[in-house]
Motif scaffolding. Sequence first.
Motif, PDB file in Angstrom:
ATOM      1  N   PRO A  96       3.366   8.670  -3.641  1.00 36.43           N
ATOM      2  CA  PRO A  96       3.282   7.491  -2.764  1.00 36.43           C
ATOM      3  C   PRO A  96       2.719   7.866  -1.396  1.00 36.43           C
ATOM      4  O   PRO A  96       3.053   8.904  -0.836  1.00 36.43           O
ATOM      5  CB  PRO A  96       4.744   7.031  -2.648  1.00 36.43           C
ATOM      6  N   ARG A  97       1.862   6.980  -0.861  1.00 37.42           N
ATOM      7  CA  ARG A  97       1.308   7.159   0.480  1.00 37.42           C
ATOM      8  C   ARG A  97       1.315   5.795   1.176  1.00 37.42           C
ATOM      9  O   ARG A  97       0.366   5.015   1.076  1.00 37.42           O
ATOM     10  CB  ARG A  97      -0.117   7.722   0.419  1.00 37.42           C
ATOM     11  N   PRO A  98       2.421   5.473   1.885  1.00 36.85           N
ATOM     12  CA  PRO A  98       2.534   4.140   2.501  1.00 36.85           C
ATOM     13  C   PRO A  98       1.445   3.825   3.527  1.00 36.85           C
ATOM     14  O   PRO A  98       1.165   2.657   3.787  1.00 36.85           O
ATOM     15  CB  PRO A  98       3.915   4.187   3.168  1.00 36.85           C
ATOM     16  N   ARG A  99       0.834   4.862   4.119  1.00 38.40           N
ATOM     17  CA  ARG A  99      -0.184   4.623   5.153  1.00 38.40           C
ATOM     18  C   ARG A  99      -1.599   4.961   4.659  1.00 38.40           C
ATOM     19  O   ARG A  99      -2.504   5.196   5.465  1.00 38.40           O
ATOM     20  CB  ARG A  99       0.149   5.462   6.403  1.00 38.40           C
ATOM     21  N   HIS A 100      -1.784   4.944   3.368  1.00 35.19           N
ATOM     22  CA  HIS A 100      -3.069   5.363   2.797  1.00 35.19           C
ATOM     23  C   HIS A 100      -4.237   4.516   3.310  1.00 35.19           C
ATOM     24  O   HIS A 100      -5.351   5.023   3.479  1.00 35.19           O
ATOM     25  CB  HIS A 100      -3.004   5.285   1.264  1.00 35.19           C
TER      26      HIS A 100
END
Length: 600
Positions: free
Chosen positions: A186-190
């Motif tokens: 997961p990368r919330p700020r992708h």
Amino acid sequence: MSLSRPLRALLLAALACCTTAAALAAETKVLRYAFPVAETGFDPVQVSDLYSRIITAHIFEPPLGYDHLARPFKLRPSTAAAMPEVSDDFRSFTFRIRPGIYFADDPAFKGKPRELTAQDYVYAVKRVFDPKLKSPAQPGLEEEKIIGLAELREAALKGQPFDYDREVEGLRALDRYTFRVQLREPRPRHLYGWASDVVGAVAREVVEAYGDKIMEHPVGTGPFRLTEWRRSSRMALERNPRYREVVYDAQPNADDAEGQALLQRFKGRRLPMVDRVEIAVIEESQPRWLAFLNGEQDVLERLPNEFVDQAVPGGTLAPNLAKRGLQMFRVPGADVTLTVFNMEDPLVGGYTPEKVALRRAMALGTDIGREIQLVRRGQAIPAQSIMPPLTSGYRSDLRTEMSAFDLPRAKALLDLYGYIDRNGDGWREQPDGQPLVLEMKTQSDQASRQLDELWKKNMDALGLRAVLKTAQWPENLKSARSGRFMLWRVGSSAGSPDGQGSLERAYGASVGKGNLARFALPAFDRVYEQLNALPDGPERQALFDQATKLLVAYAPYRVHVHRILTDLAYPWVVGYRRAPFWLDWWQYVDIDPARRPAAP
């Protein structure tokens, strides 16, 4: 002598054409300003310096951008038809590109219009991973864990040609206008990464046509195209005739009177509003200041510190400048200035106690208060960490050793670890008795000279012999990225609202790229990697604080200040507003010809 009727008609037509051409020329809107540092080139995946990236940001377009007036920030579609579809677990991102967007004309297209497609973004991101290009953006993008790209790069590192045609699971064009990104974690700020010109669309045929000369031939879909370039001297860009119809629109905060006024004035206007941008490279502060005062430049970005008292005494525009209608824009910068220690240098580098003690003593012996007062004329605040203001991770209430000036403590630290004057010449030697000579890379501009003078006095007071090695900024950057330096002073500006981008300057995988200090500490790398997956909040802030403690303890950088940025503009420049993170702003300003004096 009388003219025949046909000849008279022909002459009148010619005069009419000349008059029309003159009128059109008079209406050409030109924005002029100067860079204080020379550019390095114009390939977005290869450049890392601010001033080259200002150029590329106006030529190459990512799928997303930032709302020009929203504060603190707001992502919005650029070439994307809408905001991407994001999975609930922040591992899948689907972008749809607006049809009918075209690259600027170039001989590589052989006279045919070239439409932007989803595959152009796939190709742009793959270029970041091509080892041959040594992209400074690669470590940060690799941390996004796009499935398959690391393996593609690894094959090339083993000697195989980089295979741009090999499809990878995590970055695929689904159709002509749609591509999907899939991540391992997961990368919330992708999405922030997709608002950077680093992933701006490039056409493969252009890259292949120019090969090693691609830094000299930027071709994108953005509002401007490069039409003139004299290296380290002058650049000119003109409106891109192929630029699609884009109109001024934004969402300023309801209580933002300035933003609301700009929106009311420009809403619906087609962008860009200027026809041409001319940029001079003027590294010396005084000539740059005088060129602005003489009306040779329309905007002065970053008022030189030595003219602050003259131009904005007490933070207010001087009466003589106000009388001329000048505008002042004064905001805190999302940046930090640093002294970089080469951690691989045999004198100042290393992780043993005596090497750490030397760096920390040099930090404690650096008088940041005098730097702010004498050199920066009050246009800065002391930095406590590497994280810039306006980004996540930054804490205004934080206090660390990095803001301290304690000469007795610094001297005691040097004495304790054996850095003493053994031969009585007034200069300290290394613990093993070898000579100790610090070497700072620097530039010849006046601001650098002032900082050099103060630093030299600080080191003299510690009994540390120091010498300065002067070169142009691009050459110093090249030396720093290759590890051929001991010390260098540099500024770092945030590229997104996420403070983790600044921590990349100490991430082991970024050595030789963003990590100019060549700092490699597994404990720091683990913190950096944990930051990626966490949502913003107290747990993530705790990791930012832990990273800061490690950097203060090992001191691969001596952080100096966060600058207060003061820009000036003449009254005929309308719509100017400094952006916190993004670099493209030319298309949002207008030139009012009625208020601009005629050229002499």
